[in-house]
Design a protein around this motif. Structure first.
Motif, PDB file in Angstrom:
ATOM      1  N   MET A  53      -3.954   1.042   4.764  1.00  0.00           N
ATOM      2  CA  MET A  53      -2.844   0.091   4.955  1.00  0.00           C
ATOM      3  C   MET A  53      -2.147  -0.205   3.630  1.00  0.00           C
ATOM      4  N   LYS A  54      -2.942  -0.153   2.539  1.00  0.00           N
ATOM      5  CA  LYS A  54      -2.365  -0.442   1.228  1.00  0.00           C
ATOM      6  C   LYS A  54      -1.473   0.688   0.723  1.00  0.00           C
ATOM      7  N   ARG A  55      -1.399   1.768   1.463  1.00  0.00           N
ATOM      8  CA  ARG A  55      -0.514   2.863   1.048  1.00  0.00           C
ATOM      9  C   ARG A  55       0.893   2.705   1.624  1.00  0.00           C
ATOM     10  N   GLY A  84       0.363  -9.591  -2.648  1.00  0.00           N
ATOM     11  CA  GLY A  84      -0.483  -8.437  -2.355  1.00  0.00           C
ATOM     12  C   GLY A  84      -0.377  -7.395  -3.448  1.00  0.00           C
ATOM     13  N   CYS A  85      -1.020  -6.259  -3.227  1.00  0.00           N
ATOM     14  CA  CYS A  85      -1.201  -5.316  -4.324  1.00  0.00           C
ATOM     15  C   CYS A  85      -1.694  -3.999  -3.748  1.00  0.00           C
ATOM     16  N   THR A  86      -1.494  -2.919  -4.466  1.00  0.00           N
ATOM     17  CA  THR A  86      -1.994  -1.627  -3.970  1.00  0.00           C
ATOM     18  C   THR A  86      -3.435  -1.371  -4.415  1.00  0.00           C
ATOM     19  N   ALA A  87      -3.915  -2.153  -5.397  1.00  0.00           N
ATOM     20  CA  ALA A  87      -5.312  -1.973  -5.820  1.00  0.00           C
ATOM     21  C   ALA A  87      -6.250  -2.634  -4.803  1.00  0.00           C
ATOM     22  N   MET A  88      -7.557  -2.470  -5.012  1.00  0.00           N
ATOM     23  CA  MET A  88      -8.503  -2.965  -4.015  1.00  0.00           C
ATOM     24  C   MET A  88      -9.723  -3.588  -4.687  1.00  0.00           C
ATOM     25  N   CYS A  89      -9.498  -4.635  -5.455  1.00  0.00           N
ATOM     26  CA  CYS A  89     -10.638  -5.331  -6.048  1.00  0.00           C
ATOM     27  C   CYS A  89     -11.433  -5.949  -4.893  1.00  0.00           C
ATOM     28  N   LEU A  90     -12.732  -5.755  -4.911  1.00  0.00           N
ATOM     29  CA  LEU A  90     -13.525  -6.137  -3.737  1.00  0.00           C
ATOM     30  C   LEU A  90     -13.574  -7.651  -3.511  1.00  0.00           C
ATOM     31  N   TYR A  91     -13.192  -8.412  -4.542  1.00  0.00           N
ATOM     32  CA  TYR A  91     -13.230  -9.879  -4.420  1.00  0.00           C
ATOM     33  C   TYR A  91     -11.822 -10.465  -4.314  1.00  0.00           C
ATOM     34  N   CYS A  92     -10.783  -9.607  -4.214  1.00  0.00           N
ATOM     35  CA  CYS A  92      -9.396 -10.083  -4.400  1.00  0.00           C
ATOM     36  C   CYS A  92      -9.131 -11.370  -3.601  1.00  0.00           C
ATOM     37  N   TYR A  93      -8.708 -12.394  -4.313  1.00  0.00           N
ATOM     38  CA  TYR A  93      -8.469 -13.708  -3.690  1.00  0.00           C
ATOM     39  C   TYR A  93      -7.362 -13.637  -2.633  1.00  0.00           C
ATOM     40  N   LEU A  94      -6.512 -12.633  -2.719  1.00  0.00           N
ATOM     41  CA  LEU A  94      -5.411 -12.554  -1.752  1.00  0.00           C
ATOM     42  C   LEU A  94      -5.924 -12.214  -0.354  1.00  0.00           C
ATOM     43  N   VAL A  95      -7.100 -11.608  -0.299  1.00  0.00           N
ATOM     44  CA  VAL A  95      -7.694 -11.286   1.006  1.00  0.00           C
ATOM     45  C   VAL A  95      -8.022 -12.579   1.771  1.00  0.00           C
ATOM     46  N   ASN A 135       0.268 -14.372  -7.100  1.00  0.00           N
ATOM     47  CA  ASN A 135       0.196 -13.798  -5.752  1.00  0.00           C
ATOM     48  C   ASN A 135       0.150 -12.292  -5.711  1.00  0.00           C
ATOM     49  N   SER A 136       0.195 -11.669  -6.891  1.00  0.00           N
ATOM     50  CA  SER A 136       0.256 -10.204  -6.932  1.00  0.00           C
ATOM     51  C   SER A 136       0.007  -9.781  -8.377  1.00  0.00           C
ATOM     52  N   ASP A 137       0.219  -8.512  -8.682  1.00  0.00           N
ATOM     53  CA  ASP A 137       0.123  -8.078 -10.074  1.00  0.00           C
ATOM     54  C   ASP A 137       1.492  -7.578 -10.504  1.00  0.00           C
ATOM     55  N   LEU A 138       2.164  -8.354 -11.356  1.00  0.00           N
ATOM     56  CA  LEU A 138       3.569  -8.049 -11.661  1.00  0.00           C
ATOM     57  C   LEU A 138       3.751  -6.814 -12.533  1.00  0.00           C
ATOM     58  N   THR A 167      -2.524  -9.820 -15.548  1.00  0.00           N
ATOM     59  CA  THR A 167      -2.503  -8.465 -14.990  1.00  0.00           C
ATOM     60  C   THR A 167      -3.839  -7.765 -15.209  1.00  0.00           C
ATOM     61  N   LYS A 168      -4.094  -6.748 -14.399  1.00  0.00           N
ATOM     62  CA  LYS A 168      -5.234  -5.850 -14.624  1.00  0.00           C
ATOM     63  C   LYS A 168      -4.715  -4.436 -14.861  1.00  0.00           C
ATOM     64  N   PHE A 169      -3.457  -4.317 -15.254  1.00  0.00           N
ATOM     65  CA  PHE A 169      -2.858  -2.991 -15.436  1.00  0.00           C
ATOM     66  C   PHE A 169      -2.307  -2.844 -16.855  1.00  0.00           C
ATOM     67  N   HIS A 170      -2.134  -1.569 -17.249  1.00  0.00           N
ATOM     68  CA  HIS A 170      -1.782  -1.297 -18.651  1.00  0.00           C
ATOM     69  C   HIS A 170      -0.321  -0.853 -18.843  1.00  0.00           C
ATOM     70  N   GLY A 202      -8.981   0.936  -8.276  1.00  0.00           N
ATOM     71  CA  GLY A 202      -7.540   1.211  -8.376  1.00  0.00           C
ATOM     72  C   GLY A 202      -6.830   0.483  -9.502  1.00  0.00           C
ATOM     73  N   THR A 203      -7.582  -0.208 -10.393  1.00  0.00           N
ATOM     74  CA  THR A 203      -6.931  -0.898 -11.523  1.00  0.00           C
ATOM     75  C   THR A 203      -7.125  -0.068 -12.803  1.00  0.00           C
ATOM     76  N   SER A 204      -6.511  -0.518 -13.886  1.00  0.00           N
ATOM     77  CA  SER A 204      -6.618   0.214 -15.156  1.00  0.00           C
ATOM     78  C   SER A 204      -7.996  -0.009 -15.798  1.00  0.00           C
TER      79      SER A 204
HETATM   80 FE1  SF4 Z   1      -6.032  -8.406  -6.009  1.00  0.00          FE
HETATM   81 FE2  SF4 Z   1      -5.257  -8.491  -8.586  1.00  0.00          FE
HETATM   82 FE3  SF4 Z   1      -7.054  -6.701  -7.790  1.00  0.00          FE
HETATM   83 FE4  SF4 Z   1      -4.528  -6.465  -7.033  1.00  0.00          FE
HETATM   84  S1  SF4 Z   1      -5.297  -6.321  -9.138  1.00  0.00           S
HETATM   85  S2  SF4 Z   1      -6.342  -6.203  -5.725  1.00  0.00           S
HETATM   86  S3  SF4 Z   1      -3.919  -8.624  -6.805  1.00  0.00           S
HETATM   87  S4  SF4 Z   1      -7.311  -8.954  -7.788  1.00  0.00           S
END
Ligand code: SF4
Length: 331
Positions: A53-55, A84-95, A135-138, A167-170, A202-204
């Protein structure tokens, strides 16, 4: 980034970003929807489809603009250009908020949203800080929309107070030369690499994140680090000490002399357990019956004794390894 399809509210084409997305993703199937809030086809999918679904990209117009007061690094949490976000952190608070529909939704009415922030900042008697990335990762979103390229220079020129986002991205390269005038506080979220690899799917990687925050600091952005969420898995003490040592060795002197830390212990929920057990059957189970307790509405947090032990350990180790870095809070 590759997507399977775009689900869209037809009114998005009234906005420049909506037209830009149509151009960029014209080779994908475009599926009209009534509202980004309820896409029946998605709601009916089983939990094991979470990753698939995240695709998809969901594009709509944000209609709720409620600012929530916050007393950590910002004055207000502001709903901004995505959730929301395309990554899949297993604890993501958005879930917790969106359940399996925690896919990336883009809101194309960015002009209207930034107008409101600028107006609120001007009308306030004191300088305000607006958290636009709760609410997401900008940084990830920016690779699709270019929204930070729009937001940062415009806020620098017209805004009063500050913007901030974590962010969790580079992928910060496009942000380095922007005119930001020190009005945008950049916060990099870090965790030990074994946790990133197994849990922040799916994060950096950690090294890329360290390099990115060094670059942003060098470019003059005020920068901080979030050690978040701290996850008390087996061997956590060694892992977090290792993380602090990697930070000590990898962060630039400039970053180390001006940064601040925020530390957040993981919370988890019944919804996470249900989705993760079906969507990621081989992933580690983050629910720890011994150490966790309920905190209402199907949510869990670490018990008081575990929290105290973690807080004490982290404070001591931060002092020992990184020296006198300000810790804004541990929650
Ligand atoms: Fe959720 Fe942030 Fe991980 Fe994206 S990067 S899945 S918004 S915790």
């Amino acid at each position: 980034m590759k997507f399977d399809a775009v689900y869209y509210e037809p009114a998005i084409f009234d906005y420049p970003l909506g037209r830009q997305l149509r151009e960029e993703y014209r080779d994908l199937p475009w599926i009209p929807i009534e509202s980004h809030n309820s896409i029946r086809e998605m709601q009916e999918k089983p939990n094991d489809q979470f990753g698939h679904m995240k695709r998809n990209l969901i594009a709509g117009i944000r209609k709720t603009h409620k600012y929530v007061e916050n007393h950590k690094v910002s004055d207000y949490l502001v709903p901004y250009t995505s959730s929301g976000c395309t990554a899949m952190c297993l604890y993501c608070y958005l879930v917790c908020n969106y359940n399996k529909c925690a896919y990336l939704r883009l809101f194309v009415n960015r002009e209207q949203m930034l107008d409101r922030i600028i107006k609120k900042g001007k009308n306030s008697g004191t300088p305000l800080t607006f958290e636009i990335g709760s609410n997401s990762d900008l940084v990830l979103e920016n690779t699709i929309t270019g929204n930070l390229l729009y937001t940062i220079p415009r806020f620098a020129e017209e805004g009063e107070g500050k913007l901030t986002f974590p962010t969790k991205f580079h992928m910060v390269e496009p942000l380095l030369d922007l005119d930001h005038r020190g009005k945008v506080i950049f916060r990099m979220s870090v965790n030990p690499q074994p946790i990133i690899r197994k849990i922040e799917l799916g994060t950096s990687g950690l090294k890329q994140r360290i390099e990115a925050v060094n670059q942003m600091c060098e470019a003059g952005y005020p920068c901080g680090l979030l050690i978040a969420p701290v996850i008390l898995v087996e061997g956590w003490k060694e892992m977090y000490t290792g993380l602090l040592e990697e930070l000590r060795d990898g962060l630039s002197d400039k970053m180390k002399s001006q940064m601040f830390l925020e530390i957040i212990l993981m919370t988890y929920s019944y919804v996470h357990r249900a989705i993760n057990s079906e969507a990621f059957p081989n992933a580690p189970d983050l629910y720890d019956r011994e150490q966790m307790t309920g905190r209402g509405r199907g949510r869990y947090c670490y018990r008081a004794e575990s929290r105290e032990e973690a807080q004490l350990y982290l404070r001591q180790e931060i002092g020992r390894v990184l020296g006198n870095v300000p810790i804004l809070y541990i929650s």
